[in-house]
Design a protein around this motif. Sequence first.
Motif, short mmCIF file in Angstrom:
data_model
loop_
_atom_site.label_atom_id
_atom_site.label_comp_id
_atom_site.label_asym_id
_atom_site.label_seq_id
_atom_site.Cartn_x
_atom_site.Cartn_y
_atom_site.Cartn_z
N PHE A 116 42.36 40.64 47.12
CA PHE A 116 43.33 41.73 47.11
C PHE A 116 44.12 41.74 45.81
CE2 PHE A 116 47.53 43.50 47.92
CZ PHE A 116 47.23 44.67 48.60
N LEU A 117 44.61 40.60 45.40
CA LEU A 117 45.45 40.52 44.20
C LEU A 117 44.65 40.84 42.93
CD1 LEU A 117 47.47 37.35 45.19
CD2 LEU A 117 48.37 39.68 44.97
N GLU A 118 43.37 40.59 42.95
CA GLU A 118 42.53 40.88 41.79
C GLU A 118 42.18 42.36 41.67
OE1 GLU A 118 40.25 36.52 41.88
OE2 GLU A 118 39.21 38.35 42.51
N ASN A 119 42.35 43.12 42.76
CA ASN A 119 41.88 44.50 42.75
C ASN A 119 42.95 45.55 43.03
OD1 ASN A 119 38.70 44.45 42.62
ND2 ASN A 119 39.31 42.75 43.94
N ILE A 120 44.12 45.14 43.52
CA ILE A 120 45.13 46.12 43.90
C ILE A 120 45.60 46.95 42.71
CG2 ILE A 120 46.95 44.39 43.67
CD1 ILE A 120 46.88 47.43 46.06
N ASP A 121 45.59 46.39 41.52
CA ASP A 121 46.08 47.13 40.36
C ASP A 121 45.18 48.31 39.97
OD1 ASP A 121 48.39 45.67 40.04
OD2 ASP A 121 47.50 44.24 38.62
N GLN A 122 43.94 48.31 40.43
CA GLN A 122 43.04 49.41 40.11
C GLN A 122 43.18 50.58 41.08
OE1 GLN A 122 39.30 47.28 40.74
NE2 GLN A 122 38.81 48.58 42.50
#
Length: 402
Positions: A116-122
């Motif tokens: 989640f933390l690796e992808n939420i910014d996208q």
Amino acid sequence: MKTFKTIILFFCVGLTVASCDFLDKEPTKLTSEVYFNNASEAASFLTSVYAPLAAQSFYGNDYMKLVAGDDLSHYGGGRNPDTAGAIACNNANSSSPYFSNLWINLYSGIDRANTFLENIDQTPEISNDLREQYKSEARFLRAFYYFTLVQGWGDVPFKTASTNSVTGLDIPRTDKQVIYDFIVREMDECAGNLKSAADLGYKPGRISKSAAWGILARVYLFRAGEHFRDKTGGDATAIKDYFQKASTYAQKVMTQGHDLTDNYWDFFIDLCSDQYNTTGKNESIWEIEFAGTYTAKARTEGRIGNIIDIKCPDFSNDQSLTGKEDPGFGYAFYWSTPKLYELYMENKDIDRMNWSIAPFTYIAAGKTGVTAREFEIGKMAEVKINTGISHTATARVMQLRK
């Protein structure tokens, strides 16, 4: 025989050709590259980070078999010890599935949080405030899962990146003090972007500032006592600092509009009626939420009440039995020890004791439903003369246990 061999050869060739299309298909499993397209998908994935809390191996059921084996409770109720091995039954061993299942579940939650933390910014079309709130919830949950691992195992494997390959999974353990440093830093930092309990309407299903600070106080208290597990004298300066920080974060919680209910039993009534903080005191800070029933498609485990509840026969298959005839099926696996009973007696805390330690069991004659309650010696008189617990409250709980 030659004909038979020829048939097998053609069959194998045909299978090979036919299987090419099957093997060439694109996988249908969701991946981070095709997910996180909007706020709704981000919220859905965040829910999956919460999900391990309610799993059967954790608060859904089996965690009690690991943490209830203390000097205040014991596994009883006429039930034989769990054959799979459990701390509560004093027969746990390294092959007990309760340990491995909890281990797998906790690391599943950690990996989901990492993903989640690796992808939420996208994720497009999501406000920065909501994005930071979601990230803070995931960070807290990851830290909480690590705290549970450290509590149970001490030094454990530690990683903050998602698992994307089956290679390199066997990593060494990390010193628990390094993990503790990570836990306290994460919980402290993420609190700034979490909503307050008031902003959430004092509905404690989501992580709030209160929950983060309250658990952080617990982390420091546990860390202060780690030297007992290590069988060392400990660092007196560090231990004092841990206690001071536990006090600091506990006092932060006290600024968030929480208070104890006027009656000890009000909280239990809220739980039975599936409500939050109805007294306006906002005592409940964080609760693990469960959903559905055993007959519905969407459900989570949530069997803790079933295994610690007041002992009662199972009449769930007879829909004609309602109310006091079927107040609710309870195994009552866990019973209090004399030590807990005596602590209540020494403090003359009879009201609280009779809500914490069931003063009776339900009994039934045949299959016609519950016919009576069998009280422990002297307990019926205590309940009858108890001026603190109203008959209305008692009846309400019995009604809601159904």
